[in-house]
Design an enzyme around this catalytic site. Structure first.
Site, PDB file in Angstrom:
ATOM      1  N   CYS A   2       0.822  -1.217   0.000  1.00  0.00           N
ATOM      2  CA  CYS A   2       0.000   0.000   0.000  1.00  0.00           C
ATOM      3  C   CYS A   2       0.855   1.266   0.000  1.00  0.00           C
ATOM      4  CB  CYS A   2      -0.959   0.007   1.183  1.00  0.00           C
ATOM      5  SG  CYS A   2      -0.179  -0.186   2.811  1.00  0.00           S
TER       6      CYS A   2
ATOM      7  N   HIS B 261      -2.257   1.164   7.183  1.00  0.00           N
ATOM      8  CA  HIS B 261      -2.502   1.298   5.747  1.00  0.00           C
ATOM      9  C   HIS B 261      -2.056   2.678   5.276  1.00  0.00           C
ATOM     10  CE1 HIS B 261      -4.283   0.125   1.981  1.00  0.00           C
ATOM     11  NE2 HIS B 261      -5.114   1.160   1.957  1.00  0.00           N
TER      12      HIS B 261
ATOM     13  N   ASP C 268      -8.429   4.762  -1.728  1.00  0.00           N
ATOM     14  CA  ASP C 268      -7.848   3.541  -1.164  1.00  0.00           C
ATOM     15  C   ASP C 268      -7.163   2.728  -2.262  1.00  0.00           C
ATOM     16  OD1 ASP C 268      -7.297   1.136   0.186  1.00  0.00           O
ATOM     17  OD2 ASP C 268      -9.055   1.376   1.474  1.00  0.00           O
TER      18      ASP C 268
END
Length: 502
Positions: free
Chosen positions: A56, A162, A180
């Protein structure tokens, strides 16, 4: 046989609002009308999904770097220069990121190493009002973007730490749009800015530090064009320590009287894997990518590399290094810089690596080998000849032609026309690489030299003031990388988020 697997997750709402929902669309339209979605357009143009569950941070960063149009100065696949997760490896080995994820400080380090301007803050170093100001600043411009490091639990989402970029801001509701990068899991969604702050204001158990956010913008100058430091091999730790810690100590402890004495000390104890640490950035492509023709962009880049090489070789330091490495007394040292290789052997290695990159493989497969190489000359910028060294690579049962574009200045090592039988057995980049690296060492490296006259000579040889602007930028890029690697080596990237001094 049954197959277990996961297909997406239901976005917990509240607290999040799905970007594609009616409410999410209304927030989006309101924010557009208020002018706080300007950063969204560039980000959505380069929006990507992380290619590994733990990527990520890398996906967020490559997305932002591409949105800012920062040139990676090296090929991705085919003829294209493009930031990809696989190229973000200068502060942490990719295999380690894949297995363990990456910390906030190392993502900051990666952004700096890629050449971006970065302002980074942990929640313990700033306030929610400060964070809101940064979000507003980036929401009305496409020149900067915010990447947030947060814990998913605050949003009732599955998972832990994240990273994702912030795509916009809604003033009336004080909500931010999270793009995201785990799109296989959750879609883009709006969340209250205060709740995102709470999600960032959590401790990463791996580092013991709080999470936070970073403002990433385009640099005033481009990153390096010709040389780069590599962390693909774990030996970089020892080489970085030698350059930043051991050399100053050696110069302070030894009573040297001239430049040859200094170079002898520096080279005599160079780590064996030094050649893997600093590398000449070579241009490669499949022969089929436009045939033998060279694009105008490639011609321009080769012209710049040509000028850079000339500027390196015009320095007084380069002349000292050439004389030193060519002396009979240092034959033991020359092989460290590849003295037993010629341009064909270098091209064979580079073209094998190039095929792996062009084929989308991030590491050596062990199945590629070079069967033959040959020179070709084509017209370059202003009809100036450009040298293309073409190699036939055997890849399993297949054969492919891969080209390496060679700046003409490197061909001066050949006698007359570029011919395989006439090449002198000398690594074309060895002296250039060592010169660039010594120029990039911190100015304080040389302060321990006891002989004042020699110290003055060395300081004059390595002074940035005496270098042309193009070479200054190249040297400063390497120096920034060195400082960043030193922080990585000392495990300080998560303690010190500031940009490296140069």
């Amino acid at each position: 046989m049954a197959m277990a697997g996961l297909y997406r997750r239901v976005l917990p709402s509240p607290p999040a609002i799905d970007f594609a929902s009616n409410e999410g669309k209304k927030l989006f339209i309101d924010a557009i009308q208020a002018g706080t979605m300007e950063g969204f357009y560039k980000l959505i143009s380069y929006f990507q999904t992380q290619s590994e569950p733990a990527y990520c941070g890398l996906a967020s960063l490559s997305m932002v770097l591409n949105a800012l149009a920062i040139d990676p100065r090296r090929k991705w696949k085919g003829p294209w220069r493009w930031f990809d997760e696989s190229m973000l490896d200068c502060c942490e080995p990719l295999e380690k990121v894949k297995a363990e994820g990456i910390s906030f400080g190392k993502v900051v380090c990666l952004a700096q190493c890629a050449g971006a301007e970065v302002e980074a803050f942990r929640t313990s170093q700033t306030t929610i009002d400060h964070f809101r100001q940064f979000v507003k600043r980036c929401s009305v411009s496409d020149n900067c973007h915010v990447v947030s490091s947060y814990h998913r639990a605050a949003f009732k989402q599955t998972g832990t730490g994240h990273f994702s970029p912030i795509g916009g801001y809604h003033v009336g509701s004080d909500m931010v749009l999270i793009l995201d990068v785990a799109r296989f899991k959750y879609p883009p969604h709006w969340v209250p800015l205060t709740l995102l702050w709470e999600a960032m204001d959590t401790v990463d158990e791996t580092t013991g530090h709080r999470r936070g956010f970073m403002l990433i913008s385009r640099p005033q100058r481009d990153p390096g064009l010709l040389y780069t430091l590599s962390c693909k091999d774990e030996s970089w730790v020892g080489v970085a320590k030698y350059l930043m810690d051991d050399i100053p100590h050696l110069l302070k402890s030894e009573d040297v009287k001239d430049m040859d004495g200094i170079l002898s000390i520096l080279c005599a104890s160079l780590p064996s894997d030094f050649g893997k640490f600093i590398q000449w950035v070579a241009e490669v492509r499949r022969e089929g990518d436009g045939g033998i023709g060279i694009s105008e962009e490639e011609k321009e880049r080769l012209t710049i590399k040509e000028e850079l090489l000339k500027q390196v070789q015009d320095t007084g330091l380069f002349k000292h290094i050439v004389n030193f490495l060519s002396s009979t007394s240092c034959c033991r040292i020359v092989p460290v810089f590849g003295g037993n290789e010629n341009l064909h052997e270098i091209a064979a290695s580079v073209c094998c690596q190039g095929l792996e990159i062009l084929s989308g493989r991030s590491g050596p497969s062990g199945c590629s080998c070079c069967r033959e190489t040959c020179f070709k000359c084509v017209n370059g910028s202003g009809d100036k000849p450009v040298t293309v060294l073409s190699a036939t690579i055997v890849n399993g049962k297949n054969e492919e032609k891969v080209d390496m574009l060679v700046p003409q200045y490197l061909m001066k090592i050949c006698c007359g026309a570029p011919d395989a039988n006439n090449c002198i057995k000398t690594l074309p980049a060895g002296s250039n690489i060592l010169t660039a690296l010594l120029l990039a060492l911190p100015p304080e490296t040389w302060c321990g030299i006891k002989d004042k006259k020699l110290l003055e000579e060395v300081q004059s040889l390595v002074s940035m003031v005496n270098l042309p602007a193009l070479l200054q930028e190249e040297v400063l890029h390497l120096r920034r990388q060195l400082y960043l690697l030193k922080k990585c080596q000392e495990n300080k990237v998560d303690k010190d988020l500031s940009a490296p001094r140069t």
